[in-house]
Design an enzyme around this catalytic site. Structure first.
Site, mmCIF file in Angstrom:
data_model
loop_
_atom_site.group_PDB
_atom_site.id
_atom_site.type_symbol
_atom_site.label_atom_id
_atom_site.label_comp_id
_atom_site.label_asym_id
_atom_site.label_seq_id
_atom_site.Cartn_x
_atom_site.Cartn_y
_atom_site.Cartn_z
ATOM 1 N N LYS A 180 81.648 32.285 68.393
ATOM 2 C CA LYS A 180 81.242 33.621 68.836
ATOM 3 C C LYS A 180 79.735 33.784 68.654
ATOM 4 O O LYS A 180 79.241 33.869 67.532
ATOM 5 C CB LYS A 180 81.962 34.728 68.045
ATOM 6 C CG LYS A 180 81.768 36.071 68.761
ATOM 7 C CD LYS A 180 81.738 37.277 67.868
ATOM 8 C CE LYS A 180 80.393 37.773 67.471
ATOM 9 N NZ LYS A 180 79.469 38.221 68.496
ATOM 10 N N GLU A 239 75.744 31.827 55.651
ATOM 11 C CA GLU A 239 74.292 31.588 55.683
ATOM 12 C C GLU A 239 73.662 32.925 56.006
ATOM 13 O O GLU A 239 73.718 33.385 57.151
ATOM 14 C CB GLU A 239 73.938 30.580 56.782
ATOM 15 C CG GLU A 239 74.611 29.234 56.663
ATOM 16 C CD GLU A 239 73.962 28.351 55.607
ATOM 17 O OE1 GLU A 239 72.909 28.713 55.069
ATOM 18 O OE2 GLU A 239 74.549 27.304 55.309
ATOM 19 N N CYS A 267 65.502 33.360 59.185
ATOM 20 C CA CYS A 267 66.073 33.702 57.874
ATOM 21 C C CYS A 267 65.196 33.195 56.746
ATOM 22 O O CYS A 267 65.126 33.797 55.686
ATOM 23 C CB CYS A 267 67.474 33.109 57.756
ATOM 24 S SG CYS A 267 67.525 31.343 58.100
ATOM 25 N N GLU A 316 64.736 42.506 54.012
ATOM 26 C CA GLU A 316 64.444 41.554 55.073
ATOM 27 C C GLU A 316 64.057 42.325 56.332
ATOM 28 O O GLU A 316 64.760 43.254 56.733
ATOM 29 C CB GLU A 316 65.683 40.703 55.358
ATOM 30 C CG GLU A 316 65.428 39.657 56.417
ATOM 31 C CD GLU A 316 66.665 38.833 56.747
ATOM 32 O OE1 GLU A 316 67.742 39.433 56.910
ATOM 33 O OE2 GLU A 316 66.542 37.599 56.836
HETATM 34 P P1 NDP Z 1 74.290 40.036 62.287
HETATM 35 O O1 NDP Z 1 74.831 39.835 60.925
HETATM 36 O O2 NDP Z 1 74.144 41.409 62.798
HETATM 37 O O3 NDP Z 1 75.170 39.253 63.369
HETATM 38 C C1 NDP Z 1 75.473 37.896 63.249
HETATM 39 C C2 NDP Z 1 76.722 37.592 64.039
HETATM 40 O O4 NDP Z 1 77.831 38.281 63.439
HETATM 41 C C3 NDP Z 1 76.681 38.081 65.477
HETATM 42 O O5 NDP Z 1 77.370 37.182 66.301
HETATM 43 C C4 NDP Z 1 77.402 39.409 65.386
HETATM 44 O O6 NDP Z 1 77.928 39.865 66.609
HETATM 45 C C5 NDP Z 1 78.499 39.065 64.409
HETATM 46 N N1 NDP Z 1 79.123 40.212 63.756
HETATM 47 C C6 NDP Z 1 78.635 41.464 63.590
HETATM 48 N N2 NDP Z 1 79.543 42.236 62.940
HETATM 49 C C7 NDP Z 1 80.620 41.457 62.689
HETATM 50 C C8 NDP Z 1 81.883 41.688 62.051
HETATM 51 N N3 NDP Z 1 82.217 42.861 61.538
HETATM 52 N N4 NDP Z 1 82.757 40.661 61.980
HETATM 53 C C9 NDP Z 1 82.437 39.445 62.468
HETATM 54 N N5 NDP Z 1 81.270 39.185 63.105
HETATM 55 C C10 NDP Z 1 80.363 40.164 63.194
HETATM 56 O O7 NDP Z 1 72.894 39.258 62.295
HETATM 57 P P2 NDP Z 1 71.844 39.132 63.471
HETATM 58 O O8 NDP Z 1 72.503 38.575 64.698
HETATM 59 O O9 NDP Z 1 71.103 40.398 63.595
HETATM 60 O O10 NDP Z 1 70.919 37.974 62.884
HETATM 61 C C11 NDP Z 1 69.936 38.205 61.966
HETATM 62 C C12 NDP Z 1 70.400 37.885 60.559
HETATM 63 O O11 NDP Z 1 70.861 36.532 60.467
HETATM 64 C C13 NDP Z 1 69.289 37.980 59.545
HETATM 65 O O12 NDP Z 1 69.714 38.667 58.403
HETATM 66 C C14 NDP Z 1 68.995 36.528 59.210
HETATM 67 O O13 NDP Z 1 68.404 36.342 57.945
HETATM 68 C C15 NDP Z 1 70.320 35.913 59.310
HETATM 69 N N6 NDP Z 1 70.186 34.475 59.510
HETATM 70 C C16 NDP Z 1 70.499 33.627 58.462
HETATM 71 C C17 NDP Z 1 70.306 32.263 58.599
HETATM 72 C C18 NDP Z 1 70.667 31.312 57.499
HETATM 73 O O14 NDP Z 1 70.898 30.133 57.802
HETATM 74 N N7 NDP Z 1 70.715 31.719 56.249
HETATM 75 C C19 NDP Z 1 69.752 31.687 59.839
HETATM 76 C C20 NDP Z 1 69.493 32.656 60.854
HETATM 77 C C21 NDP Z 1 69.696 34.007 60.678
HETATM 78 P P3 NDP Z 1 77.120 40.951 67.508
HETATM 79 O O15 NDP Z 1 75.863 40.313 67.903
HETATM 80 O O16 NDP Z 1 78.040 41.207 68.628
HETATM 81 O O17 NDP Z 1 76.900 42.143 66.614
#
Ligand code: NDP
Length: 492
Positions: free
Chosen positions: A177, A252, A286, A387
């Site tokens: 997803k 992550e 991140c 962040e």
């Molecule tokens: P989100 O946490 O908002 O979303 C990540 C994914 O989770 C998306 O596909 C999102 O879908 C999905 N999602 C949202 N709500 C739910 C739920 N209730 N249940 C299951 N899945 C859900 O993060 P962002 O996309 O905004 O990405 C940025 C974040 O990712 C930052 O905090 C960053 O630090 C972190 N990140 C961490 C990394 C690591 O390796 N540690 C690497 C890269 C990023 P949808 O888009 O439809 O909301």
């Protein structure tokens, strides 16, 4: 070079179908134009993908493949990505606004991930464990079954590969997803995977909202593991739901990583490293080194060099190969970044550079924001704790090793850290003292697929990459073979 963008079809259970869920608009962040409308997956689509994945993963045609046979699919996928890297990079730049230079590197790294996981699979060993009786005892690793990967929008093809490659290598099915802001590039990955001949049903792509599609993948009892990359709050919610069904998760999550510049550092190396660490990917990373600690003796000199270098960064279009700072992903995200900066200024921070949108015809319609440096606050300020995920750096002074380790660790996150110094013994001590999953010394944001990656504290649990990365997608089973051939004495 331009390419056709993927059409409005999802790859579900081995076939291209229009999603039965809500439409998702993908925009090009460099000018705001509409890329495509893609219908997301509905709950029925998710259920269909799960059902077919269950059948495919338990089919002897897949289950009984030997490691080198399974690895062949991974090599084919790696080749497919590498051969179409330019097209994948184009789609990803349109989807996310990232520079074409970066998306090309991400596509090639995704190819490398599949190749590495294929090679790692071929060379993994089960264990003959020491016996404490008349037994031959083995420890073998087996696939978990149907798994899911949930990824964010910031580096889709690379984070997708980091989940799909080890999941398949381990013998699982995986449902992916992607984030709603970047629905297109994973369809390119699906095209490559389909061409590899991977049995239908083992891989599906399910764009759609997190609260619907993501939630279903996390809570459905047929899903045996979720690997999530994204924000800490969403990750925490997923961990709670996973606990209900006792499902392993890998998380992550976010970061607020410290970069530390000691007075004895090579200042040119440190300036370049700090700039790259926080402003590349427009800060949407991140591991962005978003909290900078500079030793007091060089604070003024270093900060003025850094500000001048920041002002010289080239902000520009995603397809301009000279661009260093591309647009942000989405206008809503830019509004969030702006709100963080406004709040910092209201709380007394000093703006050293940036803090605004660039002006001019080049930036018309695009989601641009100037690289921004703030100072004059202490480590307790919101700008040092939260962040931002944008091109915003906060600078703080420090006195000595003890002080910087204490300030560096005084944060909820623990993802990464950068240390600039000429003294390797000091670098070692600080690296060991800092709470982080990865530490870079005299460099930043360097990656190797063979080196494990992950966070501590609010930055997550679990590790991806490395040979052990495949094990995280497997269940260990112990087998005892009786060698005595005699009935158990208890039954006498
Ligand atoms: P989100 O946490 O908002 O979303 C990540 C994914 O989770 C998306 O596909 C999102 O879908 C999905 N999602 C949202 N709500 C739910 C739920 N209730 N249940 C299951 N899945 C859900 O993060 P962002 O996309 O905004 O990405 C940025 C974040 O990712 C930052 O905090 C960053 O630090 C972190 N990140 C961490 C990394 C690591 O390796 N540690 C690497 C890269 C990023 P949808 O888009 O439809 O909301």
């Amino acid at each position: 070079m331009t390419y056709e963008l993927p059409v409005d079809r999802l790859f579900i259970a081995g076939a291209w179908r229009q999603g039965r869920g809500a439409p998702i608009n993908s925009h090009f962040p460099a000018d705001g134009t509409l890329n495509r409308v893609v219908h997301g997956a509905s709950i029925e689509d998710v259920d269909l993908a799960i059902e077919r994945a269950q059948t495919a993963v338990s089919d002897p045609a897949w289950r009984s493949l030997r490691p080198h046979e399974r690895a062949r699919f991974l090599y084919k996928i790696a080749d497919g990505i590498a051969q179409t890297a330019e097209r994948i990079a184009y789609v990803q730049s349109r989807d996310t606004g990232k520079t074409i230079t970066e998306t090309t590197a991400l596509a090639l790294s995704a190819a490398g991930t599949f190749r590495y996981m294929g090679a790692a699979l071929e060379t993994l060993e089960d264990a003959l464990t020491p016996s404490r009786g008349d037994y031959l005892t083995f420890s073998v690793y087996e696939a978990l079954g149907v798994t899911a990967g949930i990824t964010p929008w910031n580096s889709p093809i690379a984070s997708d590969a980091q989940k799909v490659a080890p999941a398949l290598a381990a013998g699982n099915a995986i449902l992916l997803k992607p984030a709603s802001w970047s629905p297109l590039v994973c369809l390119e990955l699906a095209r490559v995977i389909e061409a590899s001949g991977l049995p239908a049903g083992l891989f599906s792509v399910l764009p759609g909202s997190g609260s619907l599609v993501g939630e279903r993948l996390v809570t459905d009892r047929a899903i045996r593991k979720v690997s999530f990359t994204g924000g800490t709050e969403v990750g925490r919610g997923i961990a709670r739901k996973a606990a209900e069904k006792l499902m392993p998760v890998s998380l992550e999550l976010g970061g607020k990583s410290p970069t530390i510049v000691f007075a004895d550092a090579d200042l040119d190396v440190a300036v370049a490293g700090v700039l790259f660490g926080v402003f590349s990917s427009t800060g949407q990373s991140c591991i962005a080194g978003s909290r900078l600690f500079v030793q007091r003796a060089i604070y003024d000199t270093f900060v003025s060099k850094l500000v001048a270098a920041t002002q010289a960064l080239r902000i520009g279009h995603s397809f301009d190969r000279t661009t260093q700072v591309a647009p942000l992903i989405h206008p809503d995200h830019r509004s969030d970044v702006e709100a963080h900066v406004r709040r910092a200024l209201a709380e007394g921070a000093e703006l050293l550079t940036g803090g605004e949108r660039p002006q001019g015809a080049t930036y018309e319609g695009g989601v641009y924001y100037r690289p921004t440096i703030l100072a004059g606050v202490d480590n307790a300020a919101a700008i040092c704790r939260e962040e931002i995920f944008g091109p915003v750096l906060v600078v703080l002074p420090f006195d000595d090793e003890g002080d910087v380790i204490a300030q560096g660790n005084d944060n909820e996150y623990g993802l990464a850290c950068g240390i600039y110094t000429a003294d390797f013994a000091k670098a070692w001590r600080v690296a060991r003292g800092i709470e982080a999953g990865t530490v870079w010394i005299n460099t930043y944001k360097q990656f190797s697929i063979s080196t494990p990656f992950g966070g501590v504290k609010d930055s997550g649990v679990g590790r991806e990459k490395g040979r052990e990365g495949i094990r995280a997608w497997m269940a260990q089973k112990s087998i005892y073979f009786d060698l005595s051939g005699k009935p158990h004495p208890w039954a006498r």
